[in-house]
Enzyme design. Structure first.
Site, PDB file in Angstrom:
ATOM      1  CD  GLU A 213     -14.440  12.445   6.182  1.00  0.00           C
ATOM      2  OE1 GLU A 213     -13.566  12.261   5.319  1.00  0.00           O
ATOM      3  OE2 GLU A 213     -15.651  12.279   5.978  1.00  0.00           O
ATOM      4  N   GLY A 214     -10.448  15.380   9.987  1.00  0.00           N
ATOM      5  CA  GLY A 214      -9.125  15.977  10.042  1.00  0.00           C
ATOM      6  C   GLY A 214      -8.970  17.257   9.258  1.00  0.00           C
ATOM      7  CB  THR A 215     -11.086  19.146   6.942  1.00  0.00           C
ATOM      8  OG1 THR A 215     -12.352  19.185   7.625  1.00  0.00           O
ATOM      9  CG2 THR A 215     -11.042  17.961   5.998  1.00  0.00           C
ATOM     10  CG  LEU A 216     -13.019  21.668  10.538  1.00  0.00           C
ATOM     11  CD1 LEU A 216     -14.359  21.772  11.247  1.00  0.00           C
ATOM     12  CD2 LEU A 216     -12.803  22.886   9.631  1.00  0.00           C
ATOM     13  CB  VAL A 218      -5.062  16.936  15.404  1.00  0.00           C
ATOM     14  CG1 VAL A 218      -4.699  15.498  15.726  1.00  0.00           C
ATOM     15  CG2 VAL A 218      -4.355  17.407  14.136  1.00  0.00           C
ATOM     16  CB  ILE A 219      -9.662  14.171  17.723  1.00  0.00           C
ATOM     17  CG1 ILE A 219     -10.835  14.745  16.916  1.00  0.00           C
ATOM     18  CG2 ILE A 219     -10.168  13.622  19.062  1.00  0.00           C
ATOM     19  CD1 ILE A 219     -11.859  13.685  16.507  1.00  0.00           C
ATOM     20  CE1 TYR A 394     -20.795  -1.558   5.301  1.00  0.00           C
ATOM     21  CE2 TYR A 394     -20.974  -3.056   3.442  1.00  0.00           C
ATOM     22  CZ  TYR A 394     -20.205  -2.411   4.387  1.00  0.00           C
ATOM     23  OH  TYR A 394     -18.848  -2.627   4.429  1.00  0.00           O
TER      24      TYR A 394
END
Length: 479
Positions: A213-216, A218-219, A394
């Site tokens: 989720e963007g914590t490590l 940027v893809i 869900y």
């Protein structure tokens, strides 16, 4: 670091040098629009005219190299970076909780190549899901990840939260389809995971970054499996006397490894809200089935599913309701059917084993409808992503007339989420199956992982020692 005056202008100047003046956006209206994703609390807070934390700038790189330059600049200034795709997330994962910059990736929207011999797509992360699928379909191919967010979501977003599509029971989740990723780390370093996910070359870095989720980092590039468009798709709808009967049919289908492309079981509330009348009334508990592939094989496959459903007291409603569902499958996630503020709602979905799923459904339904009776809370669920060992639920709660006071509404929302999440964990279920953790559930991550959370935190600190990557998400906090 809080930048003001000359320092802020110097920071802006360096960013403009990296991506171009027109791609460093400081207009307040754009910053306000993009500072939140689809997280209910941020929308409620905004509608109540409460202050929303804004990023300094929205920065739009077009290449890996530009992204690397931006990360080096932010790392030097110790400025938080929030990567953002289409903004379809519901967990606050793309909300700019602590300012910094919002790294908007939709300019990175190019297909780099398609290996039609190996059926592998390589593309930038910001390409829109619908655009990509239409392009692939023209070539007789598909990325068999059909999420309800397809019109908003991006390829990188699919991976950031380990997303599921409606055909995940057969084709897998995004995390099962991806072969490799290119990442820009917080210090600007560009790395690639191994070109293939199946190997004996030590631990796999790929699955460390997928779902982070963007914590490590940027893809910036994705290689992912494609599939050929099937020759045929066959549909069926079954009505069951109870949720438990439908769950048992689904369990039997999966433990016999029949794996239909689509299997969605709707409880009475979800049937009423999501399934439309196609010439016969749809009420109670209903299951949509779809099998695909070569016509002869699909027909045999469907016949086996019919046998199992009828043996569990399912009533065959024919193929037309299933076809209608397929053709309108995205309608339920768009206005006016998609829930939105001022309705208070939450998707408290989870995943657990077949041994636990019936009890999990019953306990959450009782919790929401009994404890929050004074608010006329309703609860409904469907079961849509199935595994050899269990299924996801869900489920949603709805409150049509929530408190007018912002703090009270905030408290009520979080209280229901907390209690539903603890029911999940008590029943051997996980905090989430495919929406992700973001800011909404981050505070429960240590409770979910126990002491193993410290291992995740140590990895985070090793890769992002200054703590600039999407702070506050996944329970990592700031430092």
């Amino acid at each position: 670091m809080n930048l003001t005056g000359y320092a802020l202008e110097m920071f802006r100047s360096e960013l403009e040098s990296a991506v171009g003046v027109e791609h460093v956006i400081g207009q307040e209206a754009i910053r306000k629009e993009l500072a939140v994703d689809c997280y209910w609390l941020t929308h409620m807070w905004k509608e109540k005219n409460r202050d929303i934390q804004l990023p300094y700038f929205v920065v739009r790189p077009a290449t890996t190299e530009q992204t690397s330059k931006v990360m080096r600049i932010c790392n030097t200034y110790k400025v938080p970076v929030v990567p953002r795709g289409g903004g379809s997330g519901t967990q606050g994962g793309a909300a700019a909780m602590y300012g910094g910059i919002l790294l908007e990736l939709t300019r990175m929207n190019q297909v780099i190549g398609i290996d039609e011999e190996s059926l592998i797509l390589t593309a930038q992360p910001g390409i829109n899901g619908r655009v990509l699928e239409n392009m692939l379909n023209e070539k007789g191919l598909m990325l068999a990840h059909y999420p309800s967010s397809v019109d908003m979501a991006t390829l990188g977003g699919y991976l950031a939260a380990r997303g599921s599509g409606v055909m995940s029971t057969k084709y897998g989740k995004a995390e099962d389809m991806v072969l490799s990723v290119e990442m820009v780390l917080p210090d600007g370093k560009i790395i690639n995971t191994l070109s293939l996910p199946n190997h004996a070359c030590g631990p796999g870095l790929l699955q460390l970054f997928v779902g982070s989720e963007g914590t490590l980092g940027v893809i910036t590039k994705v290689s992912i499996r494609l599939d050929p468009l099937p020759e045929t798709r066959l549909f069926r709808m079954f009505k069951f006397p109870s949720v438990n009967a439908g769950l048992e049919a689904g369990r039997e289908i999966m433990i016999k490894r029949l794996n239909p492309a689509v299997m969605r079981l709707y409880d009475p509330g979800s049937t009423k809200k999501s399934l439309k009348d196609t010439g016969q009334p749809l009420e109670g508990v209903n299951m949509v089935l779809m099998v695909d592939g070569f016509k002869e094989l699909a027909e045999v496959h469907m016949s086996k599913l019919i046998d199992i459903c009828t043996s569990n007291d399912g009533i065959d409603l024919g193929h037309e309701p299933g076809v209608y569902w397929w053709e309108h499958r995205y309608d339920f996630y768009k206005p006016p059917l998609q829930p939105a503020y001022p309705l208070l709602y939450g998707t408290v979905e989870s995943i657990t084993t077949y041994a636990n799923i019936k009890k999990l459904y019953e306990e959450k339904k009782q919790l929401v409808e009994q404890k929050y009776k004074r608010w006329n809370a309703t609860y409904m669920a469907h079961f849509s992503h199935w595994y050899p060992w269990g299924t996801m639920i869900y489920d949603r709660f709805y409150i049509e007339n929530p408190p007018e006071d912002a703090e009270e509404a905030f408290r009520l929302h979080n209280q229901i989420w907390e209690e539903c999440s603890r029911v999940n964990m008590k029943n051997g279920a996980l905090l989430n199956e495919h929406h992700g953790i973001g800011f909404k559930l981050g505070w429960l991550m240590r409770e979910q992982y126990g002491d193993a959370f410290d291992v995740l935190l140590d990895i985070k600190k090793a890769i992002d020692p200054k703590g600039i990557m999407n702070p506050g998400k996944l329970g990592f906090g700031i430092w």
